[in-house]
Design an enzyme around this catalytic site. Sequence first.
Site, short mmCIF file in Angstrom:
data_model
loop_
_atom_site.label_atom_id
_atom_site.label_comp_id
_atom_site.label_asym_id
_atom_site.label_seq_id
_atom_site.Cartn_x
_atom_site.Cartn_y
_atom_site.Cartn_z
N GLY A 10 2.65 -3.95 2.18
CA GLY A 10 2.07 -4.80 1.16
C GLY A 10 1.94 -6.21 1.71
O GLY A 10 2.92 -6.78 2.19
N GLY A 12 0.08 -8.74 -0.07
CA GLY A 12 -0.48 -9.60 -1.11
C GLY A 12 0.38 -10.84 -1.24
O GLY A 12 0.94 -11.34 -0.27
N GLY A 13 0.51 -11.34 -2.47
CA GLY A 13 1.28 -12.56 -2.67
C GLY A 13 2.72 -12.46 -2.20
O GLY A 13 3.22 -13.33 -1.47
N LEU A 14 3.41 -11.38 -2.61
CA LEU A 14 4.81 -11.22 -2.22
C LEU A 14 4.96 -10.94 -0.72
O LEU A 14 5.84 -11.48 -0.06
CB LEU A 14 5.47 -10.09 -3.02
CG LEU A 14 5.90 -10.43 -4.44
CD1 LEU A 14 6.56 -9.21 -5.07
CD2 LEU A 14 6.87 -11.60 -4.46
N LYS A 121 10.51 -2.46 -10.55
CA LYS A 121 10.93 -3.03 -11.83
C LYS A 121 11.11 -2.01 -12.95
O LYS A 121 11.88 -2.26 -13.88
CB LYS A 121 9.90 -4.09 -12.27
CG LYS A 121 9.89 -5.32 -11.37
CD LYS A 121 8.99 -6.41 -11.89
CE LYS A 121 7.55 -6.16 -11.59
NZ LYS A 121 6.68 -7.32 -11.89
N THR A 188 1.10 -7.80 -9.10
CA THR A 188 2.28 -8.19 -9.87
C THR A 188 1.91 -8.49 -11.31
O THR A 188 2.60 -8.08 -12.25
CB THR A 188 2.95 -9.41 -9.22
OG1 THR A 188 3.36 -9.08 -7.89
CG2 THR A 188 4.16 -9.85 -10.02
N GLU A 191 1.24 -5.33 -13.19
CA GLU A 191 2.49 -4.67 -13.57
C GLU A 191 3.09 -5.32 -14.82
O GLU A 191 3.63 -4.63 -15.68
CB GLU A 191 3.49 -4.73 -12.41
CG GLU A 191 3.21 -3.74 -11.30
CD GLU A 191 4.38 -3.61 -10.35
OE1 GLU A 191 5.32 -2.85 -10.65
OE2 GLU A 191 4.35 -4.29 -9.29
N HIS A 195 3.47 -4.01 -19.40
CA HIS A 195 4.60 -4.07 -20.33
C HIS A 195 4.20 -4.62 -21.70
O HIS A 195 5.01 -4.58 -22.64
CB HIS A 195 5.71 -4.96 -19.76
CG HIS A 195 6.46 -4.34 -18.61
ND1 HIS A 195 7.44 -3.39 -18.80
CD2 HIS A 195 6.38 -4.54 -17.28
CE1 HIS A 195 7.93 -3.03 -17.62
NE2 HIS A 195 7.30 -3.70 -16.69
#
Length: 328
Positions: A10, A12-14, A121, A188, A191, A195
């Site tokens: 991954g 991306g941002g993270l 998560k 993110t 995700e 919720h």
Amino acid sequence: MATIRVGLLGYGGLGQAAARMLAVKKQMILVAAADSKGYAYHPEGLDAARLSLAVSRHGSVGYDPAVGVPADAPIQALLEQQVPADGYFLALPNLPNTFMASVARTFITSGWRGVLVDAIKRTSAVEQLLTLAPDLQRAGITYVTGCGATPGLLTAAAALAAQSFSEVLSVQITFGVGIANWEAYRSTVREDIAHLEGYSVERARAMSDAQVSELLDRTGGLLTLEKMEHADDILLELAGICGRERVSVGGVVDTRNPQKPLSTNVRVTGRTFEGKTSTHTFTLGDETSMAANVCGPALGYLKAGIEMHRRGHHGIWSSAELMPRFVG
């Protein structure tokens, strides 16, 4: 401990934040990275800025002209190269909800031996991973799950705070996240949208960027999340801290402002050995970013996993069962 060779799945941002963090670490070196369209590898270390440039210009680390390889199945292709990585941080979105377990199975069947950590998560996603415990053990893989901020840093804080109680009555986790541009954290944010009331993982995954932007326009850029299906509950239950029904998680994500809309904290309320009721509170500094609070603990848990793996301990553990190790 010898220098730990790290791979990132991954970018991306993270993933990019983790790469920037690794660039200043002396005990770890980034040797491999993969995203949905390709991978990059170099045994002497990868340049985080160069990989980010390849992503911004061409959409993948696989298009770095020196070390990139475009691939239709990049994780499988990377593993087939038998890259000598000691461990991988799975900085991946769990979309669909079975994705992280499928990645773990890819590692199990590849013959690779080492350490995997995730920042997953959802409770149901962790439950899927737990069923793989025997397979991970046979494969010689040490897997540590829930290693971000929450679950992760705050879960570990709750487990530590519980030690001064005879019974834990409740664990309340509240988070505030501020990001300047949601498009840097597309997965993110999706995700988190999953919720919201009326949404699901499948619906959030299917949303176009335009639909996400429209939703954020309606909410003023804020996502307010309550009573989330969040893996802190199962991790604290498995660690024997309290039943999952006593754990609640919620917070606010501001997708247009890097300043946190509220402070991130965990409140552990319990019955003392003297029969009184008391609450311990652990609060993260507002100056630390979401990326720092996720990637820092993930790398710390990766180091702890490496220590366990080198002692021959294989299988699956959680952030509520281990303490991360500081990575200098």
